[in-house]
Scaffold this active site. Structure first.
Site, PDB file in Angstrom:
ATOM      1  CD  GLN A 252      -3.093   0.950   2.108  1.00  0.00           C
ATOM      2  OE1 GLN A 252      -3.199  -0.028   2.824  1.00  0.00           O
ATOM      3  NE2 GLN A 252      -3.944   1.942   2.142  1.00  0.00           N
ATOM      4  CG  PHE A 253       1.282   3.864  -3.569  1.00  0.00           C
ATOM      5  CD1 PHE A 253       1.238   5.242  -3.681  1.00  0.00           C
ATOM      6  CD2 PHE A 253       0.290   3.115  -4.189  1.00  0.00           C
ATOM      7  CE1 PHE A 253       0.231   5.866  -4.399  1.00  0.00           C
ATOM      8  CE2 PHE A 253      -0.713   3.721  -4.907  1.00  0.00           C
ATOM      9  CZ  PHE A 253      -0.753   5.105  -5.021  1.00  0.00           C
ATOM     10  CB  THR A 254      -2.012   5.381  -0.034  1.00  0.00           C
ATOM     11  OG1 THR A 254      -2.516   4.198   0.589  1.00  0.00           O
ATOM     12  CG2 THR A 254      -2.425   5.408  -1.503  1.00  0.00           C
TER      13      THR A 254
END
Length: 150
Positions: free
Chosen positions: A78-80
């Site tokens: 999850q890059f966010t």
């Protein structure tokens, strides 16, 4: 690396209408990888999470780890989680690692967790539009960052 660790009664990941991972009781780990993360971060984070005492013992006290209760694990990239919200209202993801760096670290994280548990770990599909369903148990949700070592 930043991780959001959720103790779950169940969790699953679906991509394009197909369920790609599903677990019963255990951990759902959302994992963000930054441009400055290394193998050292991964080697610190995996045992920290795997040995974290957040499962109840026979007295109802959070005193057991996922390894002790033989719980399942799903790790979802999850890059966010690497979002910077310092300026304006639109998060910046400039601190998130590009796929050529993030994928090997993500895969290494999963492999190290499998070694720790002695069995397969569920995953999402890196970079895919995933639907994550979970039943948070407790709820118990913990955030951890390998840079802070807290």
């Amino acid at each position: 690396m930043r991780a959001v660790i959720q103790r779950v009664r169940s969790a699953s990941v679906t991509v394009s209408g197909k369920k790609v991972s599903e677990i019963d009781s255990g951990l759902l780990i959302l994992l963000g990888i930054s441009t400055t993360d290394t193998q050292e971060d991964l080697r610190w984070l995996v045992p920290k999470i795997g040995n974290m005492r957040i499962f109840n013992d026979e007295n109802g006290v959070m005193n057991r780890s996922v390894t002790e209760v033989k719980g399942d694990v799903i790790v979802v990239s999850q890059f966010t989680l690497m979002a910077s919200t310092k300026k304006g209202n639109r998060p910046s993801y400039i601190g998130a690692a590009r796929p050529e760096m993030a994928i090997p670290l993500y895969e290494g994280f999963v492999q190290e967790f499998e070694k720790l548990l002695g069995r397969k770990v569920g995953t999402g599909i890196f970079g895919a539009d995933m639907k994550v369903d979970l039943c948070n148990d407790g709820p118990v949700t913990i955030m951890i960052d390998s840079r802070n070592r807290e």
